[in-house]
Motif scaffolding. Structure first.
Motif, PDB file in Angstrom:
ATOM      1  N   ARG A 112     -15.079  28.949 104.590  1.00  0.00           N
ATOM      2  CA  ARG A 112     -15.896  28.746 103.401  1.00  0.00           C
ATOM      3  C   ARG A 112     -15.359  27.546 102.658  1.00  0.00           C
ATOM      4  N   SER A 113     -16.214  26.895 101.904  1.00  0.00           N
ATOM      5  CA  SER A 113     -15.805  25.702 101.175  1.00  0.00           C
ATOM      6  C   SER A 113     -14.973  26.080  99.955  1.00  0.00           C
ATOM      7  N   ALA A 114     -14.299  25.067  99.413  1.00  0.00           N
ATOM      8  CA  ALA A 114     -13.536  25.298  98.187  1.00  0.00           C
ATOM      9  C   ALA A 114     -14.450  25.731  97.052  1.00  0.00           C
ATOM     10  N   ALA A 115     -15.645  25.136  96.999  1.00  0.00           N
ATOM     11  CA  ALA A 115     -16.589  25.516  95.945  1.00  0.00           C
ATOM     12  C   ALA A 115     -16.994  26.981  96.073  1.00  0.00           C
ATOM     13  N   GLN A 135      -6.638  35.785  94.410  1.00  0.00           N
ATOM     14  CA  GLN A 135      -6.696  35.515  95.846  1.00  0.00           C
ATOM     15  C   GLN A 135      -7.701  34.413  96.172  1.00  0.00           C
ATOM     16  N   GLU A 136      -8.891  34.520  95.592  1.00  0.00           N
ATOM     17  CA  GLU A 136      -9.918  33.526  95.878  1.00  0.00           C
ATOM     18  C   GLU A 136      -9.559  32.153  95.306  1.00  0.00           C
ATOM     19  N   ARG A 137      -8.875  32.146  94.160  1.00  0.00           N
ATOM     20  CA  ARG A 137      -8.517  30.846  93.580  1.00  0.00           C
ATOM     21  C   ARG A 137      -7.446  30.157  94.423  1.00  0.00           C
ATOM     22  N   MET A 138      -6.518  30.929  94.960  1.00  0.00           N
ATOM     23  CA  MET A 138      -5.517  30.321  95.826  1.00  0.00           C
ATOM     24  C   MET A 138      -6.161  29.786  97.099  1.00  0.00           C
ATOM     25  N   ARG A 139      -7.134  30.504  97.628  1.00  0.00           N
ATOM     26  CA  ARG A 139      -7.858  30.015  98.806  1.00  0.00           C
ATOM     27  C   ARG A 139      -8.628  28.731  98.468  1.00  0.00           C
ATOM     28  N   ALA A 140      -9.158  28.666  97.244  1.00  0.00           N
ATOM     29  CA  ALA A 140      -9.859  27.450  96.827  1.00  0.00           C
ATOM     30  C   ALA A 140      -8.900  26.269  96.761  1.00  0.00           C
ATOM     31  N   VAL A 141      -7.679  26.510  96.275  1.00  0.00           N
ATOM     32  CA  VAL A 141      -6.685  25.438  96.200  1.00  0.00           C
ATOM     33  C   VAL A 141      -6.400  24.872  97.583  1.00  0.00           C
ATOM     34  N   GLY A 172       5.246  16.121  93.306  1.00  0.00           N
ATOM     35  CA  GLY A 172       5.357  16.419  91.889  1.00  0.00           C
ATOM     36  C   GLY A 172       4.847  17.792  91.512  1.00  0.00           C
ATOM     37  N   HIS A 173       4.176  18.454  92.430  1.00  0.00           N
ATOM     38  CA  HIS A 173       3.620  19.782  92.150  1.00  0.00           C
ATOM     39  C   HIS A 173       4.176  20.839  93.112  1.00  0.00           C
ATOM     40  N   ARG A 203      -5.976  28.836  88.172  1.00  0.00           N
ATOM     41  CA  ARG A 203      -7.131  27.993  87.868  1.00  0.00           C
ATOM     42  C   ARG A 203      -6.685  26.635  87.352  1.00  0.00           C
ATOM     43  N   ASP A 204      -5.683  26.609  86.470  1.00  0.00           N
ATOM     44  CA  ASP A 204      -5.190  25.334  85.954  1.00  0.00           C
ATOM     45  C   ASP A 204      -4.579  24.494  87.077  1.00  0.00           C
ATOM     46  N   LEU A 205      -3.867  25.144  87.991  1.00  0.00           N
ATOM     47  CA  LEU A 205      -3.295  24.396  89.116  1.00  0.00           C
ATOM     48  C   LEU A 205      -4.387  23.796  89.983  1.00  0.00           C
ATOM     49  N   ASP A 206      -5.450  24.564  90.215  1.00  0.00           N
ATOM     50  CA  ASP A 206      -6.561  24.064  91.026  1.00  0.00           C
ATOM     51  C   ASP A 206      -7.167  22.816  90.385  1.00  0.00           C
ATOM     52  N   VAL A 207      -7.393  22.866  89.074  1.00  0.00           N
ATOM     53  CA  VAL A 207      -7.981  21.720  88.373  1.00  0.00           C
ATOM     54  C   VAL A 207      -7.030  20.530  88.402  1.00  0.00           C
ATOM     55  N   THR A 208      -5.725  20.789  88.198  1.00  0.00           N
ATOM     56  CA  THR A 208      -4.740  19.706  88.181  1.00  0.00           C
ATOM     57  C   THR A 208      -4.644  19.022  89.546  1.00  0.00           C
ATOM     58  N   LEU A 209      -4.631  19.815  90.608  1.00  0.00           N
ATOM     59  CA  LEU A 209      -4.495  19.227  91.941  1.00  0.00           C
ATOM     60  C   LEU A 209      -5.720  18.414  92.334  1.00  0.00           C
ATOM     61  N   GLU A 210      -6.883  18.768  91.799  1.00  0.00           N
ATOM     62  CA  GLU A 210      -8.085  17.971  92.100  1.00  0.00           C
ATOM     63  C   GLU A 210      -7.933  16.535  91.612  1.00  0.00           C
TER      64      GLU A 210
END
Length: 224
Positions: A112-115, A135-141, A172-173, A203-210
């Protein structure tokens, strides 16, 4: 001279009573009482052990009640406090049946896609299902890093492996990635429960890594 045997035959004579030695009588009584006929209704060894346990517990409780301020009421208060402590630990650490079994697979279903993973995470979060949301947010990352070619798509990858590999291009992360992988393992395989704060960090990590710029590795060493 009249013998004992002759005296027993004389009219009106009385035969002297026969006596048995004390030790012989005791042995005869023991042999008689050891017959199965006298033990048909005896409790089983297990029942005797249970009875002795309850007797010991009763004695222990009585001694504790005598030594505890307030007597039986004090014992009841202590028992209630212990039960509450156990319940608190159970709620905080999760059920023992879900004890940690080591790191498992990150993805347990089709690609499945990150989205898609982000949408599932937000849906779980809106419903208060924080463990599933984490769980799903880590998979999105991880899926997002694969889509950006910072990770090679690889079936069977664990969260720890993904974090270690992603740290090569995002040094750095690295600490945040390791913490996220540990959180995923804790809630998925370690019986821990997630909450809104746990999900917010993912969620913040996902946004930061983008928005993070990777460090590209060259033959001469890392270069921006």
């Amino acid at each position: 001279m009249v013998t004992r045997a002759t005296a027993a035959l004389l009219p009106g004579s009385e035969t002297p009573p026969l006596t048995t030695p004390r030790d012989a009588a005791r042995e005869a009584a023991q042999r008689e009482l050891s017959k199965p006929l006298y033990h048909q209704n005896d409790p089983s060894p297990l029942q005797r052990a249970i009875d002795r346990f309850w007797e010991w517990l009763g004695d222990l409780t009585g001694s504790a009640a005598d030594a505890t301020p307030g007597g039986p009421v004090g014992i009841l208060v202590i028992v209630v406090v212990v039960v509450l402590l156990i319940a608190a630990l159970w709620w905080r650490l999760g059920s023992p049946r879900r004890a940690a079994t080591g790191a498992g697979l990150l993805f347990d279903e089709g690609v499945r896609s990150a989205a898609d993973h982000r949408a599932s995470a937000e849906a779980h979060a809106a419903a208060g299902r924080w463990t599933e949301a984490v769980q799903e947010r880590m998979r999105a990352v991880v899926r997002s890093l694969e889509e950006r070619t910072l990770l090679d798509p690889r079936p069977g990858r664990t969260a720890d492996e993904a974090a270690a590999e992603a740290a090569l291009s995002l040094p750095g992360h690295s600490a945040e990635l390791r913490a996220a992988a540990r959180t995923f393992d804790d809630v998925t395989y370690g019986g821990r429960t997630a909450d809104t704060g746990t999900y917010a960090r993912l969620r913040d990590l996902d946004v930061t890594l983008e928005r993070a710029k990777p460090v590209l590795t060259t033959t001469g060493g890392p270069a921006a």
